[in-house]
Design a protein around this motif. Structure first.
Motif, short mmCIF file in Angstrom:
data_model
loop_
_atom_site.label_atom_id
_atom_site.label_comp_id
_atom_site.label_asym_id
_atom_site.label_seq_id
_atom_site.Cartn_x
_atom_site.Cartn_y
_atom_site.Cartn_z
N GLU A 161 4.49 5.56 -5.48
CA GLU A 161 4.23 5.51 -6.91
C GLU A 161 3.13 6.47 -7.33
OE1 GLU A 161 3.30 2.14 -10.35
OE2 GLU A 161 3.26 1.61 -8.23
N GLY A 162 2.10 6.61 -6.49
CA GLY A 162 0.97 7.42 -6.90
C GLY A 162 1.06 8.88 -6.54
N ALA A 163 1.75 9.20 -5.43
CA ALA A 163 1.67 10.56 -4.93
C ALA A 163 2.96 11.35 -5.05
CB ALA A 163 1.24 10.53 -3.46
N GLN B 133 2.44 1.73 -3.48
CA GLN B 133 1.46 2.08 -4.52
C GLN B 133 0.86 3.47 -4.31
OE1 GLN B 133 -1.78 -0.67 -4.80
NE2 GLN B 133 -2.66 0.31 -6.61
N GLN B 134 0.46 3.77 -3.09
CA GLN B 134 -0.28 5.01 -2.85
C GLN B 134 0.62 6.19 -2.53
OE1 GLN B 134 -3.22 4.27 0.16
NE2 GLN B 134 -4.36 2.80 -1.09
N HIS B 135 1.59 5.98 -1.66
CA HIS B 135 2.36 7.11 -1.15
C HIS B 135 3.64 7.37 -1.93
CE1 HIS B 135 -0.35 7.46 2.25
NE2 HIS B 135 -0.24 6.15 2.43
N ILE C 276 0.84 -1.21 0.00
CA ILE C 276 0.00 0.00 0.00
C ILE C 276 0.87 1.25 0.00
CG2 ILE C 276 -1.70 1.31 1.33
CD1 ILE C 276 -2.75 -1.40 2.36
#
Length: 446
Positions: A99-101, A95-97, A92
């Motif tokens: 790769e995504g942000a 992916q979220q903090h 998580i």
């Protein structure tokens, strides 16, 4: 990138050692200070080459003196997840903090630091390699998607992940990871990677990837064979390629690789590998010539019991069952397939020897001399004749093999050759009897 969820239940969590807890606490304090403290201060993170500067409510990352962005919460979270072995949380987090942000420049720094944290964990706790492998796969996949092109960082990460695969016992994934690193920018590095694939294939007996990649290695080693700086890489490749070819029972090809390796190193161990592979090669005049070359080599004396077998094979003497058993032990052959291949090679050799001694012989008689069944005699003769390695004809009605030696030599030469072979066999028999029963040859006391 493969699904890593299948290993969740088998992963070992790292020990909660004080150093990890201190690292987590340290970064949490830093992040708190970066939000609360109005003053400016800086510190250096070991192992990463990263300097963090805090000023007011902003934390800045500097790498190589260049400011690249906000560190914030990501660094502390990465250390915390690794310390607790939380693989789901790691997925998580990435992916979220990350790769995504995160911005690309911050992502590159934090990803490199996170990977260094994993490497440090494996060094201090090797049993944590399964967790590091799964976490590294997640991080590597995200890094590959966020980065443009094949960067040195991604290459180094893949190399480390492959090492973790080996530590965790996942050789197949290691081979796939090495394949993803080819071709490398440097030919020597590429050859070393192919060598690692061959070595891994030998450990697992799974040769699918090795069979696809070894031709690349052949091209590389030929290009590098004259480069002194690449000698270690070339020699390593030749050794593992020859060993793989032996495992495939491609003994003639293996003997050529070991012969080249021996010419490069003059190491008696490599000479032994060359001799073992030549002895198991298909019987032919070329094989006999190569055996005689090794027989005359100055290092042949270092071969021990193998030298005796080499001498008899080079001089076209019959190889006996006791010598076959000795050869199996010296060559380390124990599997059914390897033993069967060695027996086949000895039978071919003995058939070639018999063809020099007889004009004709029945299947049954040849089977007794060679040590195989009459049916195997017929099969073996048919194969060697079809491959032009034996000049003979089969009379299947009378079950007789007719050797065509008289077409090539005169009657006197034929008899001379047979007498010479028989004399050598008798001499060897006397030596064996003398060694076993020395009392029979002691001079009587007068």
């Amino acid at each position: 990138m493969r699904d890593v969820h299948a290993f969740e239940d088998t992963l070992e969590r790292p020990h909660h050692c004080p150093s990890w807890r201190l690292g987590v606490l340290f970064l949490e304090v830093v992040c708190t200070l970066s939000l609360c403290a109005p003053s400016f201060f800086s510190f250096f993170i070991p192992l990463s080459g990263i300097t963090i500067h805090t000023c007011g409510q902003r934390a800045m990352i500097k790498e190589g003196g260049n400011e690249v962005g906000s560190l914030g919460w990501a660094e502390s979270q990465a250390v915390s997840l690794v310390a607790t072995g939380d693989l789901d949380g790691w997925r998580i987090f990435v992916q979220q903090h990350l790769e995504g942000a995160a911005r690309a420049d911050i992502w590159a720094v934090v990803a490199a630091r996170s990977f260094n944290i994993l490497k440090e964990m494996v060094i201090t706790s090797p049993h944590c390699a399964p967790f590091a492998l799964e976490a590294g796969i997640v991080l590597l996949g995200a890094h590959s998607r966020c980065s443009t092109g094949a960067s040195p960082t991604i290459f180094a990460m893949r190399e480390t992940v492959a090492e973790w695969c080996v530590l965790a016992g996942n050789e197949r994934l290691a081979q796939q990871t090495w394949c993803s690193m080819l071709p490398a920018k440097d030919d020597v590095v590429s050859l070393e990677i192919v060598t690692k694939i061959l070595s891994s294939a030998l450990r697992t007996r799974d040769y699918a990837v090795a069979e696809a990649e070894y031709p690349r290695g052949i091209s590389l080693y030929k290009a590098l064979s004259e480069d002194p700086t690449a000698a270690t890489a070339v020699n390593g490749f030749l050794y593992y390629l020859g060993t793989v070819l032996m495992a495939w029972h491609r003994f003639t090809d293996a003997s050529l690789r070991f012969a080249e390796l021996y010419e490069r190193t003059k190491d008696a161990t490599h000479l032994q590998l060359a001799v073992v592979s030549v002895i198991q090669s298909d019987a032919s005049p070329v094989r006999t010539r190569r055996l005689r070359v090794y027989q005359k080599d100055e290092n042949a004396l270092l071969l021990g019991d193998l030298q005796a077998i080499l001498n008899r094979a080079a001089q076209l003497h019959l190889l006996r069952p006791s010598e076959l058993q000795c050869f199996l032990q010296l060559a380390g052959l124990s599997s059914d397939d390897d033993v069967a291949a060695a027996k086949e090679a000895f039978a071919q050799h003995n058939l070639e020897v018999v063809s020099q001694m007889y004009c004709n012989a029945t299947f049954e008689r040849l089977g007794v001399v060679i040590g195989i069944t009459p049916a195997d005699v017929e099969r073996l003769v048919s194969r060697m004749v079809s491959e032009h390695r034996l000049d003979a004809r089969l009379d299947q009605v009378d079950e007789v093999v007719i050797f065509n030696r008289l077409k090539r030599t005169s009657v006197l030469e034929d008899w001379d050759g047979r007498i010479s072979i028989i004399s050598k066999e008798l001499s060897h028999a006397v030596d064996l009897i003398t060694g076993r029963y020395p009392e029979l040859f002691e001079s009587p006391v007068l």
